[in-house]
Every structure is written in C-alpha cells, then in structure tokens.
Write a protein that holds these residues in place. Structure first.
Motif, PDB file in Angstrom:
ATOM      1  N   THR A   6       0.861  -1.187   0.000  1.00  0.00           N
ATOM      2  CA  THR A   6       0.000   0.000   0.000  1.00  0.00           C
ATOM      3  C   THR A   6       0.901   1.243   0.000  1.00  0.00           C
ATOM      4  OG1 THR A   6      -0.143   0.011   2.416  1.00  0.00           O
ATOM      5  CG2 THR A   6      -1.831  -1.242   1.259  1.00  0.00           C
ATOM      6  N   THR A  48       1.473   4.044  16.796  1.00  0.00           N
ATOM      7  CA  THR A  48       0.285   4.709  16.259  1.00  0.00           C
ATOM      8  C   THR A  48       0.716   5.927  15.460  1.00  0.00           C
ATOM      9  OG1 THR A  48      -0.003   6.143  18.161  1.00  0.00           O
ATOM     10  CG2 THR A  48      -1.093   3.991  18.265  1.00  0.00           C
ATOM     11  N   LEU A  70      -6.529  15.832  14.650  1.00  0.00           N
ATOM     12  CA  LEU A  70      -6.443  15.468  13.234  1.00  0.00           C
ATOM     13  C   LEU A  70      -6.863  16.655  12.360  1.00  0.00           C
ATOM     14  CD1 LEU A  70      -6.058  13.130  11.179  1.00  0.00           C
ATOM     15  CD2 LEU A  70      -8.485  12.614  11.490  1.00  0.00           C
ATOM     16  N   SER A  75      -3.299  12.502   0.191  1.00  0.00           N
ATOM     17  CA  SER A  75      -2.917  11.269  -0.503  1.00  0.00           C
ATOM     18  C   SER A  75      -2.777  11.441  -2.010  1.00  0.00           C
ATOM     19  CB  SER A  75      -3.932  10.167  -0.178  1.00  0.00           C
ATOM     20  OG  SER A  75      -5.218  10.495  -0.648  1.00  0.00           O
TER      21      SER A  75
ATOM     22  N   LEU B   9      -1.975   0.458   4.705  1.00  0.00           N
ATOM     23  CA  LEU B   9      -2.977   1.520   4.728  1.00  0.00           C
ATOM     24  C   LEU B   9      -4.306   1.013   4.160  1.00  0.00           C
ATOM     25  CD1 LEU B   9      -3.405   4.519   5.385  1.00  0.00           C
ATOM     26  CD2 LEU B   9      -2.729   5.030   3.033  1.00  0.00           C
ATOM     27  N   PHE B  42      -7.936  -2.302   1.459  1.00  0.00           N
ATOM     28  CA  PHE B  42      -6.616  -1.701   1.342  1.00  0.00           C
ATOM     29  C   PHE B  42      -6.568  -0.634   0.238  1.00  0.00           C
ATOM     30  CE2 PHE B  42      -5.701  -5.809   3.353  1.00  0.00           C
ATOM     31  CZ  PHE B  42      -4.941  -5.373   4.422  1.00  0.00           C
ATOM     32  N   VAL B  43      -5.751   0.375   0.480  1.00  0.00           N
ATOM     33  CA  VAL B  43      -5.513   1.432  -0.504  1.00  0.00           C
ATOM     34  C   VAL B  43      -4.439   0.940  -1.463  1.00  0.00           C
ATOM     35  CG1 VAL B  43      -4.772   3.836  -0.819  1.00  0.00           C
ATOM     36  CG2 VAL B  43      -6.075   3.181   1.231  1.00  0.00           C
ATOM     37  N   THR B  48      -5.904   7.710  -4.540  1.00  0.00           N
ATOM     38  CA  THR B  48      -6.048   8.462  -3.295  1.00  0.00           C
ATOM     39  C   THR B  48      -6.846   7.612  -2.302  1.00  0.00           C
ATOM     40  OG1 THR B  48      -8.122   9.513  -3.947  1.00  0.00           O
ATOM     41  CG2 THR B  48      -6.084  10.663  -4.552  1.00  0.00           C
ATOM     42  N   VAL B  49      -6.760   8.000  -1.044  1.00  0.00           N
ATOM     43  CA  VAL B  49      -7.485   7.264  -0.005  1.00  0.00           C
ATOM     44  C   VAL B  49      -8.993   7.384  -0.235  1.00  0.00           C
ATOM     45  CG1 VAL B  49      -7.838   7.034   2.485  1.00  0.00           C
ATOM     46  CG2 VAL B  49      -5.578   7.602   1.612  1.00  0.00           C
ATOM     47  N   ALA B  50      -9.447   8.557  -0.660  1.00  0.00           N
ATOM     48  CA  ALA B  50     -10.883   8.746  -0.921  1.00  0.00           C
ATOM     49  C   ALA B  50     -11.340   7.880  -2.104  1.00  0.00           C
ATOM     50  CB  ALA B  50     -11.181  10.216  -1.175  1.00  0.00           C
ATOM     51  N   LEU B  70     -14.073  12.920   6.135  1.00  0.00           N
ATOM     52  CA  LEU B  70     -13.138  12.216   7.023  1.00  0.00           C
ATOM     53  C   LEU B  70     -13.733  12.105   8.427  1.00  0.00           C
ATOM     54  CD1 LEU B  70     -10.224  11.094   7.346  1.00  0.00           C
ATOM     55  CD2 LEU B  70      -9.525  13.425   7.931  1.00  0.00           C
ATOM     56  N   VAL B  71     -13.672  10.912   8.985  1.00  0.00           N
ATOM     57  CA  VAL B  71     -14.130  10.685  10.365  1.00  0.00           C
ATOM     58  C   VAL B  71     -12.933  10.590  11.308  1.00  0.00           C
ATOM     59  CG1 VAL B  71     -15.299   9.085  11.923  1.00  0.00           C
ATOM     60  CG2 VAL B  71     -16.178   9.433   9.612  1.00  0.00           C
ATOM     61  N   GLY B  72     -11.949   9.784  10.948  1.00  0.00           N
ATOM     62  CA  GLY B  72     -10.811   9.595  11.831  1.00  0.00           C
ATOM     63  C   GLY B  72      -9.796   8.651  11.229  1.00  0.00           C
ATOM     64  N   VAL B  73      -8.677   8.524  11.917  1.00  0.00           N
ATOM     65  CA  VAL B  73      -7.606   7.622  11.492  1.00  0.00           C
ATOM     66  C   VAL B  73      -7.362   6.663  12.648  1.00  0.00           C
ATOM     67  CG1 VAL B  73      -5.197   7.468  10.787  1.00  0.00           C
ATOM     68  CG2 VAL B  73      -6.608   9.378   9.991  1.00  0.00           C
ATOM     69  N   SER B  75      -5.261   3.604  14.247  1.00  0.00           N
ATOM     70  CA  SER B  75      -3.924   3.037  14.038  1.00  0.00           C
ATOM     71  C   SER B  75      -3.425   2.212  15.203  1.00  0.00           C
ATOM     72  CB  SER B  75      -2.934   4.166  13.721  1.00  0.00           C
ATOM     73  OG  SER B  75      -2.822   5.063  14.803  1.00  0.00           O
ATOM     74  N   ASP B  76      -4.321   1.801  16.116  1.00  0.00           N
ATOM     75  CA  ASP B  76      -3.869   0.947  17.223  1.00  0.00           C
ATOM     76  C   ASP B  76      -3.177  -0.291  16.662  1.00  0.00           C
ATOM     77  OD1 ASP B  76      -4.864   2.693  19.019  1.00  0.00           O
ATOM     78  OD2 ASP B  76      -6.463   1.408  19.776  1.00  0.00           O
ATOM     79  N   ILE B  85      -2.258  -2.461  10.591  1.00  0.00           N
ATOM     80  CA  ILE B  85      -3.030  -1.879   9.487  1.00  0.00           C
ATOM     81  C   ILE B  85      -3.701  -0.604   9.998  1.00  0.00           C
ATOM     82  CG2 ILE B  85      -4.954  -2.222   7.884  1.00  0.00           C
ATOM     83  CD1 ILE B  85      -4.372  -5.270   8.099  1.00  0.00           C
ATOM     84  N   VAL B  86      -3.412   0.497   9.351  1.00  0.00           N
ATOM     85  CA  VAL B  86      -3.997   1.785   9.724  1.00  0.00           C
ATOM     86  C   VAL B  86      -5.189   2.045   8.815  1.00  0.00           C
ATOM     87  CG1 VAL B  86      -3.600   4.282   9.766  1.00  0.00           C
ATOM     88  CG2 VAL B  86      -1.807   2.709  10.558  1.00  0.00           C
ATOM     89  N   VAL B  88      -8.186   4.665   7.502  1.00  0.00           N
ATOM     90  CA  VAL B  88      -8.740   6.015   7.407  1.00  0.00           C
ATOM     91  C   VAL B  88     -10.243   5.853   7.181  1.00  0.00           C
ATOM     92  CG1 VAL B  88      -8.704   8.172   6.116  1.00  0.00           C
ATOM     93  CG2 VAL B  88      -6.579   6.863   6.405  1.00  0.00           C
TER      94      VAL B  88
END
Lengths: 135, 135
Positions: A6, A48, A70, A75, B9, B42-43, B48-50, B70-73, B75-76, B85-86, B88
């Motif tokens: 990715t 993170t 954030l 991207s 990602l 997966f991206v 782009t991520v979108a 966008l809501v959040g990212v 990444s735990d 795996i992060v 978005v």
C-alpha cells in the motif's frame, strides 16, 4: 499473512505558537533539501500515527507536543517525488513560546509567520491550505 | 528511492441511509469470516485514499458514494489480527434508500440498525464509537 503493498504512511504536524506562527524545519536531505517543511516523517510499524507525529516533532525540533488534533489525510499521487506517500496531518497550539532546536533530518527549525511560508511537498497552494485548515 | 516499510494503509466507510441505518457487510474471508464489518479495504499504490474508499464500497456492496467526509484515522497496533493496518475512516449519508448487493470479499451486504452492531476489527466499543463519531 502477507499484507498487500500500500502507499507509504507518513505524518506531519502543524504546530502553532501563542503568536500564531508555525513551526517549520528546513530539510537537511533531498528531496527538497533546504526548503521549509512541516516537521514529520514516516510512521513505523508498531507505533500509532499520533505517536509517530509526536516522535518526529521531538526528533526534528526538540519540541514536545501533547494533545494533537487530526487536520486531514493527504494522498495525492504526485505530492511527493519519492513515491506515493500518504500523510496524516495533525495540529497543536503551544501555550508557551518555546525555542526549537535543530534535530535529525533538519538543517534548521524555526517559527515562521504564515505570510512567509513556501513549503516542500504538495503543490504550494495546497500546503498552505493545509496549515490554514488547521487553524 | 526505496521508501521505508510502514504500516499497511486501509480505508473504511460509514454509510448511513435516510433512516439512520448503517451499511455493513458480512466478511467472506478470514480473519473474522462471517462477522459484520464496515465496507472497506486496502488502498492501492496510485489511488487516493478517498478513491479507494469509494471503490471498496462499490465493489463490496454495489452502492456508489460521492461526497465523503473524514471521520478519523485508526492506528492501534492490535486492531487487526493480520498485522499493523492503519484505517482512514470516512462517512457519507445517502439521500435515497438503496438496496445493497453482495460483491467482492463479502458474504452479504445489508442495512443494520445501530443497536444491533457488533463489528470485526478494533475492540468492540471502539468500532461502535467510530460509527457514533461519524454522525
């Protein structure tokens, strides 16, 4: 299990001081050596994105940031000449004026007025927008 | 130039219908086969991520989403058993009731009331929070 390839994942931080100035480094390495950039860098496997952001700000400028919010996820395919790198941008506002010190990967670290900013990476207008979004 | 290894990602989408229900798939493959999940994946390098988010929703549920926010990212380290795996997360609200159809990687795709949700990945409470954040 092998995960698919990715885009590389990075993070940037928009740090404001109490005067509304932005913390920028001058890049020590190519690409864009000598140009202003937001402090930031690649996220390591096992940390993170927020931890990576705080770590990079500390490493590059000596400044410790706590609460970060954030701003956005950037991207565009051509935003970095090294390849497809997605950046998660955060922001924070410091309550004290704190002098930065130069750290890893940076030639200098300084507080810069918004009007004087010309950043490495992303098209110029977008990078400025990224900082304006953060306010 | 070789880019460093970073977390993989991915992207997820929280899609609401006009009744406030959430679009979920049941996963067709391990890990978490048979469990509800947000549509996503997966991206790819070069998108782009979108774009990846819209593509995955379309592939998995047949539903086309346009404007996404966008809501959040997320990444735990331990949020996904396959590795670091992060994700978005984006959200969108449809203006029409649209029946989903099952697509790639999914066993089913359906509109689910918020109260009935028990999601794959992330600790349970966090995944619900992700959806509540989106509203």
């Amino acid at each position: 299990m092998t995960l698919p390839q990715t885009p590389a994942l990075a993070t940037d931080c928009v740090v404001f001081d109490p005067l509304g100035r932005v913390l920028l480094i001058r890049r020590g390495h190519e690409p864009c050596a000598g140009k202003h950039a937001l402090p930031g860098g690649f996220v390591k496997i096992g940390e993170t994105v927020a931890s990576a952001c705080r770590r990079e700000v500390k490493e590059e400028t000596g400044i410790e940031v706590a609460k970060i919010s954030l701003v956005g996820v950037y991207s565009d395919i051509d935003r970095d000449p090294r390849g497809h790198i997605v950046s998660v941008a955060f922001m924070t506002e410091l309550t004290n004026e704190t002098p930065p010190r130069v750290g890893s990967d940076a030639r200098s670290a300084e507080w810069v007025d918004m009007g004087d900013i010309d950043l490495a990476f992303d098209p110029h207008a977008k990078a400025k927008l990224r900082i304006k979004d953060a306010r």
